[in-house]
Motif scaffolding. Structure first.
Motif, PDB file in Angstrom:
ATOM      1  N   ASN A  83      -3.400   0.612   1.774  1.00  0.00           N
ATOM      2  CA  ASN A  83      -2.387   1.508   2.354  1.00  0.00           C
ATOM      3  C   ASN A  83      -2.756   2.984   2.226  1.00  0.00           C
ATOM      4  O   ASN A  83      -1.959   3.845   2.563  1.00  0.00           O
ATOM      5  CB  ASN A  83      -1.016   1.252   1.723  1.00  0.00           C
ATOM      6  CG  ASN A  83      -0.946   1.720   0.284  1.00  0.00           C
ATOM      7  OD1 ASN A  83      -1.954   1.753  -0.426  1.00  0.00           O
ATOM      8  ND2 ASN A  83       0.246   2.068  -0.151  1.00  0.00           N
ATOM      9  N   ALA A  85      -4.166   6.382   3.332  1.00  0.00           N
ATOM     10  CA  ALA A  85      -4.500   7.067   4.581  1.00  0.00           C
ATOM     11  C   ALA A  85      -5.602   8.092   4.366  1.00  0.00           C
ATOM     12  O   ALA A  85      -6.474   8.263   5.214  1.00  0.00           O
ATOM     13  CB  ALA A  85      -3.252   7.750   5.153  1.00  0.00           C
ATOM     14  N   HIS A 106      -0.032   5.322   3.695  1.00  0.00           N
ATOM     15  CA  HIS A 106       0.697   4.980   4.908  1.00  0.00           C
ATOM     16  C   HIS A 106       2.086   4.466   4.539  1.00  0.00           C
ATOM     17  O   HIS A 106       2.267   3.864   3.484  1.00  0.00           O
ATOM     18  CB  HIS A 106      -0.011   3.854   5.678  1.00  0.00           C
ATOM     19  CG  HIS A 106      -1.330   4.233   6.242  1.00  0.00           C
ATOM     20  ND1 HIS A 106      -1.463   5.069   7.324  1.00  0.00           N
ATOM     21  CD2 HIS A 106      -2.596   3.867   5.887  1.00  0.00           C
ATOM     22  CE1 HIS A 106      -2.742   5.215   7.609  1.00  0.00           C
ATOM     23  NE2 HIS A 106      -3.451   4.498   6.754  1.00  0.00           N
ATOM     24  N   ALA A 113       5.736   6.703   3.218  1.00  0.00           N
ATOM     25  CA  ALA A 113       4.439   7.347   2.975  1.00  0.00           C
ATOM     26  C   ALA A 113       4.594   8.216   1.733  1.00  0.00           C
ATOM     27  O   ALA A 113       5.672   8.766   1.471  1.00  0.00           O
ATOM     28  CB  ALA A 113       4.037   8.179   4.175  1.00  0.00           C
TER      29      ALA A 113
END
Length: 196
Positions: A83, A85, A106, A113
């Motif tokens: 997850n 980013a 994310h 987030a």
């Protein structure tokens, strides 16, 4: 009597502080997981009730130098955490023995987030101690420790983290998520090191 008490209190505090540095006794479940070639994680409630204590371990068929290179490479971080980013080094550097990094995750169906800024202090190829500087977590403090195995051809990686979020999420739900996700991250670390 008071002096003895102060000495014992000091020793107890030193042992608590050194606890993560010394690792932890592997439970029979952890030993069985390692024997099967799996990563293992245990998550428990923090005694203060605010956070969770995460402890994990994985054996990797790669020397500590290779594991270290993978763990400290921001470009590889997204392979370890599905997850994630982005990962950026904001200041410092490993040569000076520390850096401050920013991780942005994310959003998913359950969690928003997040932006997490943390400082890591490095003992090359042995230990990374980290602590929250700012961001969307309430508490994050722990370490990664690398222990050579088989004359340095393999590595046992220990992970300790005290973690808490500042969201209205039941703590038991959060601990369950950590219990599921930590072995995945450790398994991803193993695959990145063994496949590289």
């Amino acid at each position: 009597m008071r002096r003895q008490f102060m000495m014992l209190a000091g020793l107890a505090a030193a042992l608590v502080w050194m606890g993560p540095a010394l690792g932890y006794e592997l439970s029979s479940r952890a030993q069985a997981a390692l024997a099967r070639g799996e990563a293992y994680a245990d998550v428990s409630a923090d005694p203060d009730g605010v956070s969770g204590l995460v402890r994990g371990v994985v054996d990797i068929d790669a020397p500590p130098e290779k594991v270290w290179a993978v763990m400290t490479d921001c470009a590889t971080a997204r392979k370890l955490m599905a997850n994630l980013a982005s990962c950026r080094v904001l200041s410092g550097d490993q040569v000076r023995g520390w850096d401050v990094r920013e991780h942005v995750t994310h959003r998913n169906l359950v969690f928003p987030a997040m932006r997490i800024v943390f400082r890591s202090d490095y003992e090359p190829q042995k230990r990374i101690r980290f602590r929250l500087v700012e961001g969307d977590l309430k508490i994050q403090q722990g370490e990664w420790r690398l222990t050579p195995l088989n004359g340095g051809t393999r590595t046992r990686v220990f992970y300790d983290n005290r973690l808490a979020v500042d969201w209205p999420v039941p703590r038991a739900f959060m601990r369950d998520a950590l219990r599921r996700d930590t072995p995945k991250v450790l398994g991803n670390l193993r695959r990145a090191c063994e496949g590289a």
